[in-house]
Enzyme design. Structure first.
Site, PDB file in Angstrom:
ATOM      1  CB  CYS A 297       1.519   2.027   9.205  1.00 30.37           C
ATOM      2  SG  CYS A 297       2.844   0.963   8.729  1.00 30.37           S
TER       3      CYS A 297
ATOM      4  CD  GLU B  73      -1.189  -0.253   3.684  1.00 22.32           C
ATOM      5  OE1 GLU B  73      -2.315  -0.736   3.490  1.00 22.32           O
ATOM      6  OE2 GLU B  73      -0.782   0.122   4.782  1.00 22.32           O
TER       7      GLU B  73
ATOM      8  N   GLY C 232       6.389  -2.027   6.318  1.00 25.57           N
ATOM      9  CA  GLY C 232       7.732  -2.601   6.326  1.00 25.57           C
ATOM     10  C   GLY C 232       8.786  -1.762   7.008  1.00 25.57           C
ATOM     11  CD  GLU C 233      13.121  -0.687   9.850  1.00 26.96           C
ATOM     12  OE1 GLU C 233      12.174  -0.106  10.423  1.00 26.96           O
ATOM     13  OE2 GLU C 233      14.174  -0.106   9.533  1.00 26.96           O
TER      14      GLU C 233
ATOM     15  CB  SER D   5       9.486   4.451  14.837  1.00 29.32           C
ATOM     16  OG  SER D   5       8.983   4.866  13.587  1.00 29.32           O
ATOM     17  CG  LEU D   6      12.522   7.143  20.810  1.00 34.96           C
ATOM     18  CD1 LEU D   6      13.486   8.298  20.829  1.00 34.96           C
ATOM     19  CD2 LEU D   6      11.849   7.007  22.166  1.00 34.96           C
ATOM     20  CG  HIS D   7       6.683   4.662  18.797  1.00 34.65           C
ATOM     21  ND1 HIS D   7       6.295   5.819  18.165  1.00 34.65           N
ATOM     22  CD2 HIS D   7       6.889   3.752  17.806  1.00 34.65           C
ATOM     23  CE1 HIS D   7       6.253   5.621  16.863  1.00 34.65           C
ATOM     24  NE2 HIS D   7       6.621   4.384  16.620  1.00 34.65           N
TER      25      HIS D   7
ATOM     26  CB  SER E 250      10.317   6.256   8.921  1.00 34.68           C
ATOM     27  OG  SER E 250       9.887   5.993  10.233  1.00 34.68           O
TER      28      SER E 250
HETATM   29  N1  SAH Z   1       9.122   0.476  10.058  1.00 35.10           N
HETATM   30  C1  SAH Z   1       9.331   1.899   9.914  1.00 35.10           C
HETATM   31  C2  SAH Z   1       8.487   2.552   8.844  1.00 35.10           C
HETATM   32  C3  SAH Z   1       6.993   2.258   8.803  1.00 35.10           C
HETATM   33  S1  SAH Z   1       5.884   2.896  10.018  1.00 35.10           S
HETATM   34  C4  SAH Z   1       9.133   2.589  11.235  1.00 35.10           C
HETATM   35  O1  SAH Z   1       8.535   2.003  12.118  1.00 35.10           O
HETATM   36  O2  SAH Z   1       9.598   3.722  11.386  1.00 35.10           O
HETATM   37  C5  SAH Z   1       5.882   4.604   9.916  1.00 35.10           C
HETATM   38  C6  SAH Z   1       5.370   5.276  11.216  1.00 35.10           C
HETATM   39  O3  SAH Z   1       3.961   5.087  11.401  1.00 35.10           O
HETATM   40  C7  SAH Z   1       5.995   4.724  12.475  1.00 35.10           C
HETATM   41  O4  SAH Z   1       6.457   5.762  13.283  1.00 35.10           O
HETATM   42  C8  SAH Z   1       4.844   3.977  13.128  1.00 35.10           C
HETATM   43  O5  SAH Z   1       5.016   3.893  14.470  1.00 35.10           O
HETATM   44  C9  SAH Z   1       3.672   4.824  12.749  1.00 35.10           C
HETATM   45  N2  SAH Z   1       2.362   4.173  12.866  1.00 35.10           N
HETATM   46  C10 SAH Z   1       2.056   2.881  12.655  1.00 35.10           C
HETATM   47  N3  SAH Z   1       0.752   2.662  12.864  1.00 35.10           N
HETATM   48  C11 SAH Z   1       0.200   3.838  13.204  1.00 35.10           C
HETATM   49  C12 SAH Z   1      -1.120   4.251  13.520  1.00 35.10           C
HETATM   50  N4  SAH Z   1      -2.121   3.382  13.541  1.00 35.10           N
HETATM   51  N5  SAH Z   1      -1.331   5.547  13.829  1.00 35.10           N
HETATM   52  C13 SAH Z   1      -0.313   6.433  13.809  1.00 35.10           C
HETATM   53  N6  SAH Z   1       0.952   6.098  13.500  1.00 35.10           N
HETATM   54  C14 SAH Z   1       1.215   4.820  13.210  1.00 35.10           C
END
Ligand code: SAH
Length: 405
Positions: A398, A83, A221-222, A274-276, A250
């Site tokens: 995502c 996608e 994906g990563e 992506s830290l979170h 990212s």
């Molecule tokens: N694997 C990589 C790139 C893909 S995700 C990474 O994690 O950085 C891209 C971003 O979207 C990430 O920061 C992820 O945490 C965020 N993300 C995933 N699902 C989400 C959602 N439902 N709402 C908001 N952000 C989301």
């Protein structure tokens, strides 16, 4: 378009190398098919259309949000879902969000892609074909930079056959996009470049001769697990009109790829992490990859990038209600970042409804919680912005489209 297949087909027909380049340039500029390539001999065009499918991906679904965001679901030739999203901003920018893998092997507990089955790495051409699809959707805007003589695509032809746009017609001011509407957030915007709600629409600005301006690798994906193909695709994006400075990769902090990115890639491609969650326990709960590549090691590598490239790293922080969104979490985050190296993007969560291993699904933080969190970062002088939402009404987060098939 499978570039390797194109090359071998051309070689098989005894064609000089410049022909491959010619065909690729047409495709990169939004040609709808081989027929549009008027400076390629007709018999060769026919041979190519028999041997080299115009795209490596087939569109199986497309949704358009009220704010102009378009989300497309593709299938690879072997049936894997992919996608990608196109976001249109009022200031004329057109940002695309592309996938680097079908599915994802990392099982971040809040992410819809993480809940899907992992398919495989995408090829360079499969990544680029997501961009080319949107390049064809966007009419070529001649009110921007005048096309150079070699830009032989005619505005009336370049638009491609999309049910969503009127090919060849430049966007009218009426086709306004309201980034401020739609509420909530998507992971799909370009970090740090959130458009201001007051931007007026000037379709001719921002994009120059290219209707696409920015690309983020924030789809499925990563990217750093698929390092070679992602970097090869990023290096071809300028042909589509997207420069390295407007390309962002990212990552969850996949160290082998991150290290290679810093050591091997000279182009000024932006980096987002992506830290979170700052605390190890919570981060591992949200992102199991944290056990494999602990955050302090990842941050040290990010600082090396900042040193070498002189550019800040964007930190993505998805705001999950009652999970990682309190002022205490903000203070923990501020304590591990420094304002010289990092800029934080707070991402309102797009609820996915996915079941968190029996626990209730995550919810998005309230506006007030996000504001209080940002306040703590502001006081610590860590630059922070709250990302605007795009395409929430079409579940443009995502993995959300593929996961609900
Ligand atoms: N694997 C990589 C790139 C893909 S995700 C990474 O994690 O950085 C891209 C971003 O979207 C990430 O920061 C992820 O945490 C965020 N993300 C995933 N699902 C989400 C959602 N439902 N709402 C908001 N952000 C989301």
């Amino acid at each position: 378009m499978d570039i390797e297949l194109l090359e071998s087909t051309m070689a098989g027909h005894g064609q000089p190398a410049y022909r491959t380049r010619q065909v690729w340039e047409w495709a990169a500029k939004g040609a709808a098919g081989y027929d549009a390539m008027t400076n390629v001999p007709a018999p060769l065009r026919q041979a190519l259309s028999d041997a080299v499918p115009f795209s490596t991906l087939t569109v199986t679904g497309e949704q358009q949000a009220k704010d102009g965001t378009v989300k497309t679901l593709f299938l690879t030739h072997d049936g894997h879902p992919v996608e990608a999203v196109l976001m249109r901003y009022r200031d004329g920018r057109r940002s695309i969000c592309v996938s680097s893998q079908s599915g994802c092997p990392l099982t971040c507990t809040f992410c819809a892609t993480g809940a899907m089955q992992f398919g495989r790495n995408l090829t360079t051409s499969e990544i680029l074909d997501q961009a080319l699809h949107f390049r064809r959707l966007e009419p070529i805007d001649n009110r921007g930079e005048a096309p150079k003589p070699r830009d032989t695509i005619h505005p009336s032809r370049g638009g491609g056959a999309s049910p969503l746009t009127n090919p060849g017609e430049a966007p009218k001011p009426r086709d306004t996009i309201h980034p401020s509407r739609g509420g909530g957030a998507s992971p799909l915007t370009n970090p740090g470049e959130a458009p201001k709600p007051r931007d007026t629409i000037h379709p001719s600005r921002g994009g120059g001769a290219s209707p696409l301006t920015n690309c983020v690798f924030m789809g499925m994906g990563e990217p750093f697990i698929n390092f070679d193909n992602v970097i090869a695709a990023a290096r071809r994006l300028p042909d589509v009109g997207i420069t390295p400075r407007r390309t962002t990769i990212s990552t969850v902090g996949w160290l082998p790829g991150l290290t290679r990115f810093i050591d091997e890639v000279d182009e000024p491609i932006r980096l987002a992490l992506s830290l979170h969650a700052a605390s190890p326990g919570l981060r591992s709960q949200l992102m199991p990859v944290n056990d494999r590549y602990p955050l302090p090691d990842v941050l040290a590598e990010c600082r090396r990038y900042v040193e070498l490239r002189g550019r800040k790293v964007y930190v993505e922080y998805v705001m999950l209600e009652g999970v990682n969104d309190t002022p205490r979490h903000a203070a923990e985050l501020a304590a591990i970042l420094d304002p010289k190296s990092f800029k934080v993007n707070l991402i309102p969560y797009n609820p996915t409804g996915i079941d968190n291993k029996g626990a209730p699904a995550y919810g998005g933080s309230s506006r007030d919680a996000i504001a209080a969190f940002k306040h703590v970062l502001d006081r610590a002088r860590i630059p922070a912005t709250v990302r605007l939402t795009r395409g929430r009404d079409i579940a443009a987060a995502c993995g959300q489209l593929a996961a609900t098939r």
